[in-house]
Design a protein around this motif. Structure first.
Motif, PDB file in Angstrom:
ATOM      1  N   HIS A 463       7.141   0.801 -81.371  1.00  0.00           N
ATOM      2  CA  HIS A 463       6.037   0.055 -80.753  1.00  0.00           C
ATOM      3  C   HIS A 463       4.694   0.691 -81.124  1.00  0.00           C
ATOM      4  O   HIS A 463       3.729  -0.013 -81.437  1.00  0.00           O
ATOM      5  CB  HIS A 463       6.206   0.015 -79.229  1.00  0.00           C
ATOM      6  CG  HIS A 463       7.160  -1.046 -78.761  1.00  0.00           C
ATOM      7  ND1 HIS A 463       6.826  -2.385 -78.727  1.00  0.00           N
ATOM      8  CD2 HIS A 463       8.443  -0.961 -78.317  1.00  0.00           C
ATOM      9  CE1 HIS A 463       7.860  -3.095 -78.273  1.00  0.00           C
ATOM     10  NE2 HIS A 463       8.858  -2.252 -78.018  1.00  0.00           N
ATOM     11  N   ALA A 466       3.982   0.025 -84.847  1.00  0.00           N
ATOM     12  CA  ALA A 466       3.568  -1.370 -85.048  1.00  0.00           C
ATOM     13  C   ALA A 466       2.129  -1.581 -84.575  1.00  0.00           C
ATOM     14  O   ALA A 466       1.349  -2.303 -85.215  1.00  0.00           O
ATOM     15  CB  ALA A 466       4.511  -2.309 -84.309  1.00  0.00           C
ATOM     16  N   ARG A 467       1.744  -0.938 -83.487  1.00  0.00           N
ATOM     17  CA  ARG A 467       0.367  -1.056 -82.984  1.00  0.00           C
ATOM     18  C   ARG A 467      -0.623  -0.437 -83.969  1.00  0.00           C
ATOM     19  O   ARG A 467      -1.665  -1.030 -84.270  1.00  0.00           O
ATOM     20  CB  ARG A 467       0.256  -0.371 -81.617  1.00  0.00           C
ATOM     21  CG  ARG A 467      -1.119  -0.517 -80.960  1.00  0.00           C
ATOM     22  CD  ARG A 467      -1.195   0.280 -79.663  1.00  0.00           C
ATOM     23  NE  ARG A 467      -1.244   1.707 -79.900  1.00  0.00           N
ATOM     24  CZ  ARG A 467      -2.354   2.381 -80.230  1.00  0.00           C
ATOM     25  NH1 ARG A 467      -3.501   1.735 -80.399  1.00  0.00           N
ATOM     26  NH2 ARG A 467      -2.324   3.685 -80.419  1.00  0.00           N
ATOM     27  N   ARG A 469      -0.256   0.116 -87.143  1.00  0.00           N
ATOM     28  CA  ARG A 469      -0.253  -0.464 -88.493  1.00  0.00           C
ATOM     29  C   ARG A 469      -0.254  -1.995 -88.471  1.00  0.00           C
ATOM     30  O   ARG A 469       0.062  -2.641 -89.476  1.00  0.00           O
ATOM     31  CB  ARG A 469       0.983   0.017 -89.263  1.00  0.00           C
ATOM     32  CG  ARG A 469       1.060   1.530 -89.409  1.00  0.00           C
ATOM     33  CD  ARG A 469      -0.049   2.059 -90.307  1.00  0.00           C
ATOM     34  NE  ARG A 469       0.161   1.694 -91.700  1.00  0.00           N
ATOM     35  CZ  ARG A 469      -0.736   1.918 -92.675  1.00  0.00           C
ATOM     36  NH1 ARG A 469      -1.897   2.473 -92.394  1.00  0.00           N
ATOM     37  NH2 ARG A 469      -0.468   1.573 -93.924  1.00  0.00           N
ATOM     38  N   ALA A 470      -0.659  -2.583 -87.340  1.00  0.00           N
ATOM     39  CA  ALA A 470      -0.699  -4.048 -87.231  1.00  0.00           C
ATOM     40  C   ALA A 470      -1.630  -4.649 -88.280  1.00  0.00           C
ATOM     41  O   ALA A 470      -1.366  -5.729 -88.827  1.00  0.00           O
ATOM     42  CB  ALA A 470      -1.138  -4.454 -85.828  1.00  0.00           C
ATOM     43  N   HIS A 471      -2.734  -3.942 -88.585  1.00  0.00           N
ATOM     44  CA  HIS A 471      -3.682  -4.450 -89.573  1.00  0.00           C
ATOM     45  C   HIS A 471      -3.079  -4.490 -90.972  1.00  0.00           C
ATOM     46  O   HIS A 471      -3.639  -5.118 -91.881  1.00  0.00           O
ATOM     47  CB  HIS A 471      -4.942  -3.584 -89.576  1.00  0.00           C
ATOM     48  CG  HIS A 471      -4.720  -2.175 -90.025  1.00  0.00           C
ATOM     49  ND1 HIS A 471      -4.015  -1.260 -89.266  1.00  0.00           N
ATOM     50  CD2 HIS A 471      -5.087  -1.533 -91.176  1.00  0.00           C
ATOM     51  CE1 HIS A 471      -3.970  -0.109 -89.918  1.00  0.00           C
ATOM     52  NE2 HIS A 471      -4.606  -0.246 -91.073  1.00  0.00           N
ATOM     53  N   ARG A 472      -1.935  -3.823 -91.139  1.00  0.00           N
ATOM     54  CA  ARG A 472      -1.226  -3.852 -92.415  1.00  0.00           C
ATOM     55  C   ARG A 472      -0.003  -4.768 -92.366  1.00  0.00           C
ATOM     56  O   ARG A 472       0.842  -4.744 -93.257  1.00  0.00           O
ATOM     57  CB  ARG A 472      -0.771  -2.441 -92.795  1.00  0.00           C
ATOM     58  CG  ARG A 472      -1.914  -1.497 -93.145  1.00  0.00           C
ATOM     59  CD  ARG A 472      -2.536  -1.888 -94.469  1.00  0.00           C
ATOM     60  NE  ARG A 472      -3.534  -0.923 -94.919  1.00  0.00           N
ATOM     61  CZ  ARG A 472      -4.168  -0.975 -96.073  1.00  0.00           C
ATOM     62  NH1 ARG A 472      -3.874  -1.957 -96.919  1.00  0.00           N
ATOM     63  NH2 ARG A 472      -5.083  -0.083 -96.399  1.00  0.00           N
ATOM     64  N   GLY A 473       0.090  -5.544 -91.284  1.00  0.00           N
ATOM     65  CA  GLY A 473       1.171  -6.510 -91.165  1.00  0.00           C
ATOM     66  C   GLY A 473       2.504  -5.948 -90.715  1.00  0.00           C
ATOM     67  O   GLY A 473       3.551  -6.577 -90.910  1.00  0.00           O
ATOM     68  N   VAL A 474       2.501  -4.753 -90.115  1.00  0.00           N
ATOM     69  CA  VAL A 474       3.753  -4.155 -89.644  1.00  0.00           C
ATOM     70  C   VAL A 474       4.110  -4.749 -88.291  1.00  0.00           C
ATOM     71  O   VAL A 474       3.361  -4.618 -87.314  1.00  0.00           O
ATOM     72  CB  VAL A 474       3.615  -2.624 -89.543  1.00  0.00           C
ATOM     73  CG1 VAL A 474       4.887  -2.025 -88.935  1.00  0.00           C
ATOM     74  CG2 VAL A 474       3.340  -2.015 -90.905  1.00  0.00           C
ATOM     75  N   ASP A 475       5.270  -5.414 -88.221  1.00  0.00           N
ATOM     76  CA  ASP A 475       5.743  -5.949 -86.944  1.00  0.00           C
ATOM     77  C   ASP A 475       6.825  -5.038 -86.379  1.00  0.00           C
ATOM     78  O   ASP A 475       7.195  -4.016 -86.999  1.00  0.00           O
ATOM     79  CB  ASP A 475       6.264  -7.375 -87.116  1.00  0.00           C
ATOM     80  CG  ASP A 475       7.365  -7.481 -88.175  1.00  0.00           C
ATOM     81  OD1 ASP A 475       7.917  -6.420 -88.580  1.00  0.00           O
ATOM     82  OD2 ASP A 475       7.674  -8.602 -88.604  1.00  0.00           O
ATOM     83  N   LEU A 476       7.360  -5.379 -85.195  1.00  0.00           N
ATOM     84  CA  LEU A 476       8.313  -4.496 -84.528  1.00  0.00           C
ATOM     85  C   LEU A 476       9.605  -4.306 -85.319  1.00  0.00           C
ATOM     86  O   LEU A 476      10.077  -3.156 -85.442  1.00  0.00           O
ATOM     87  CB  LEU A 476       8.621  -5.013 -83.117  1.00  0.00           C
ATOM     88  CG  LEU A 476       9.507  -4.097 -82.270  1.00  0.00           C
ATOM     89  CD1 LEU A 476       8.876  -2.719 -82.112  1.00  0.00           C
ATOM     90  CD2 LEU A 476       9.762  -4.731 -80.898  1.00  0.00           C
ATOM     91  N   ALA A 479       8.914  -1.899 -87.966  1.00  0.00           N
ATOM     92  CA  ALA A 479       8.633  -0.577 -87.393  1.00  0.00           C
ATOM     93  C   ALA A 479       9.920   0.111 -86.954  1.00  0.00           C
ATOM     94  O   ALA A 479      10.079   1.327 -87.126  1.00  0.00           O
ATOM     95  CB  ALA A 479       7.677  -0.711 -86.217  1.00  0.00           C
TER      96      ALA A 479
END
Length: 716
Positions: A463, A466-467, A469-476, A479
């Protein structure tokens, strides 16, 4: 020759009238060699020239003494300043003939030769054994007086109550006073670990009211190794791994059915079995098929009986040595029970355990304050590494080791734990890690093993990843997958403060090790680039080389960043930074893109850190040689005396550090990463156990600095 009439001085007197410290047992079985080693370790870090002298050796020649060999090897001492005196046989002969003065005269002659070359000499007296213990006590007292050495008197606490130990300390003080010995300090060794505080409270203060240090019994030292058993019984190895450093924790004689025997077998047991008991042999090998079964330390096949030709191939790959013994099982068991292990066996794990106990129980600074020794003028590799470990201990940090399936990592972890350097967490599948440790005779007691695949922390880490690296498109889901990677999992432990630092790279590339840190640990405020240095440990000084591992072609801004970070790293580890910005040209004499880059980087360093001593561009010879510096850059406060060397590119830096390492015999410690908010360090895939130990200690010291900065920021 003096007969011991020197005036009595109180215990702990700070003035020093000789160059020697005499370590003497006052009761049998005191384990005084641990005290001699601990003193040598403390003294070596504090003065340039130490010596070691053993007036009476047990071997057939003065140099055939294992403690002399251990000290000589550990501190790289010349035989001229680390040696024995008389053999025990010679001493007995002189005593029988009434020639006590001859013993003193010859001892003083050798000691004087050593002392003339040293600042301080550790003198280890004789062991007190059997019916000669009273004679030996008197001999040690006399020799200490003849040499003019204050005495460190060691009392055995083994199998004694706190009250009995306190009485033994009082008796030793009185007897040494009667012998006119100058008593520097009393020490109690081999005390029951559960009664250390009670023992300290029971001991009555001496004249000086200085502390009496109490060191516990250390099982790891008293346990023999497979090598010691093999040597003393003249065993012949017929199968299995030739691992002679395994500890023999207990001895099990196979005199029952295989089912019952497996039920009582424990890891570290030495198995003694008749050579025709194939069922026991195969049963003891069960650990090679399942990590749930215990791993013996060794197996001795008795009676001169050879295993069946169909059984021998099964024994060949055993993870422990298998020996043949010509006599029966009874004689084998009795002989093994008589094997005694000592610290001077030279096993690095025994030495690590001894020094770990010493560091926990003895205040080196208090002892050194009593001795009033000159400070060292040079920094040797061993002194640098000793001080490094000492600094790591001061403010204990927690380091994670992600590569739990690499046997070098596990060996280093065991040594770090025994030396009490820092707290450790190892990553990997618990069963697999313990199987590797067991098959290699490594103890991981006291160190948690965490499996990223099954850990409750994995979802929390995913979690957070993912938070971040969200700007790099990493989802849960992505992750969660990333957190199966030990490098990502370990780095997230650092990021969230569950540990203080990470060391990896023994089995992974540099990119794999530092990529997670670059993704979410990020750089320290004001730092734009992560870089590295090597500590180059030369015989008389420590130099810092950067960057030799990370940035292939740094520009001027990055080069300035690397220089400032390298200077800060140098200062953090006790090296006064004088920064040389290296190029193929010195001063204003040259031109070209590379020289201009170095010149611009030097200007940036001066603008950002006017307090730093920096010179550039400068050639390597002008940076290190005072005579060349006087010609090329007269008046420079860096030329000829640089300590931090910044290379213009990775190709130059990496090749130079390796060339110096090979041609000058320098010890290269690193790469040490710098510029990250929290410490993550990379290992070479060809690293040794010692490299890992040093890198973990460096990481712990870096973590201390981060912790101190955090506390300072919180305080406002």
């Amino acid at each position: 020759m003096s007969s011991g009439g020197s005036a009595q001085r109180p215990e702990g007197l700070g003035t020093r009238t000789s160059r020697g410290i005499y370590v003497s047992a006052t009761t049998p079985g005191s384990g005084k060699s641990l005290v001699a080693l601990g003193l040598a370790e403390a003294l070596h870090s504090h003065t340039d020239r130490i010596g070691f002298f053993k007036p009476v050796v047990a071997g057939t020649t003065p140099d055939a003494d294992p403690m002399v060999a251990l000290i000589r090897s550990r501190y790289n001492l010349d035989p001229a300043v680390c040696r024995g005196g008389l053999t025990a046989r010679e001493v007995r002969k002189y005593l029988a003939e009434g020639k006590r003065e001859e013993i003193g005269a010859r001892t003083v002659d050798v000691f004087s030769e050593i002392a003339a070359q040293c600042d301080v000499v550790v003198v280890e007296g004789t062991d007190l054994v059997g019916q000669d213990s009273a004679v030996e006590f008197a001999l040690n007292a006399r020799l200490a007086n003849d040499l003019g050495c204050p005495m460190v008197a060691v009392v055995s606490g083994r199998d004694r109550t706190p009250e009995e130990i306190a009485d033994a300390v009082d008796v030793a003080r009185k007897e040494l006073q009667a012998a006119h010995c100058s008593l520097l300090m009393m020490m109690v060794n081999r005390a029951a670990p559960q009664h250390l505080d009670e023992i300290s409270a029971a001991i009555r203060p001496g004249v000086s009211h200085r502390p009496v240090y109490v060191i516990p019994e250390i099982e790891e030292i008293s346990r023999p190794t497979t090598g010691e058993v093999s040597s003393l019984l003249a065993l012949r190895q017929i199968a299995g791994r030739a691992d002679m450093e395994r500890e023999v924790r207990d001895v099990k004689v196979a005199a029952m059915s295989v089912a019952n025997f497996i039920g009582v077998l424990e890891t570290g047991d030495l198995v003694i079995v008749p050579g025709d008991r194939a069922d026991i042999m195969v049963g003891a090998l069960a650990s090679t098929f399942s990590p749930e079964f215990p791993v013996p330390s060794a197996m001795i096949l008795t009676g001169g009986l050879s295993p069946d030709e169909h059984i021998l191939p099964l024994l060949a790959p055993a993870p422990f040595p298998i020996f043949a013994y010509p006599e029966d099982t009874y004689h084998a068991a009795r002989s093994v029970s008589e094997v005694r292990s000592e610290i001077w066996s030279g096993q690095r794990r025994k030495v690590a355990s001894a020094l770990g106990a010493w560091s926990k129980r003895v205040d080196d600074a208090e002892i050194l304050e009593r001795l009033n020794l000159p400070r060292p003028e040079t920094m040797t590799p061993l002194r640098f590494l000793h001080e490094l470990v000492g600094r790591a201990r001061v403010d204990r940090r927690h380091i994670v080791l992600p590569e739990g399936t690499d046997v070098r990592i596990l060996r280093a972890a065991e040594i770090l734990h025994r030396r009490d350097v820092c707290d450790l967490t190892i990553l990997g599948d618990d069963g697999q890690v313990r199987e590797i440790a067991g098959s290699n005779g490594i103890s991981l007691s006291g160190m948690p093993i965490l499996n990223p695949a099954t850990s409750d922390l994995r979802e929390r880490f995913a979690h957070e990843y993912a938070r971040l690296r969200a700007h790099r498109g990493v989802d849960l889901p992505r992750a969660l997958e990333a957190m199966l990677d030990v490098s990502y999992f370990g780095t997230m432990m650092v990021q969230l403060g569950l540990v203080d630092g990470m060391v990896s790279g023994a089995a992974h590339t540099t990119a794999h090790t530092i990529r997670p840190a670059l993704e979410f640990v990020k750089t320290s405020p004001g730092v734009k680039v992560v870089s590295s240095v090597f500590f180059m440990l030369l015989p008389d000084r420590v130099l810092v080389y950067g960057d030799c591992a990370v940035n292939p072609e740094p520009d001027a801004e990055q080069l300035a960043d690397i220089a400032i970070a390298s200077a800060e790293t140098a200062a953090q580890f006790g090296v006064l930074p004088r920064v040389a910005m290296l190029s193929y040209s010195t001063g204003a004499s040259g031109s070209g893109a590379t020289v201009d880059k170095v010149r611009r980087a030097t200007e940036l360093v001066r603008e950002r850190r006017p307090d730093l001593a920096v010179e550039g561009p400068i050639q390597y010879d002008a940076a290190v040689d005072a005579s060349i510096a006087a010609t090329k850059l007269p008046g420079s406060n860096v030329a000829g005396q640089a300590t931090v060397f910044i290379f213009p590119d990775l190709n130059t830096g990496n090749n130079t550090y390796k060339a110096v390492q090979q041609s000058a015999g320098a010890v290269a410690v690193g790469p040490v990463l710098q510029g990250l908010r929290k410490p993550v360090n990379d290992l070479s895939r060809g690293c040794t156990v010692e490299d890992i130990v040093n890198t973990v200690a460096i990481t712990a010291v870096q973590a201390q600095a981060v912790h101190a900065q955090t506390l300072q920021a919180q305080a406002g």
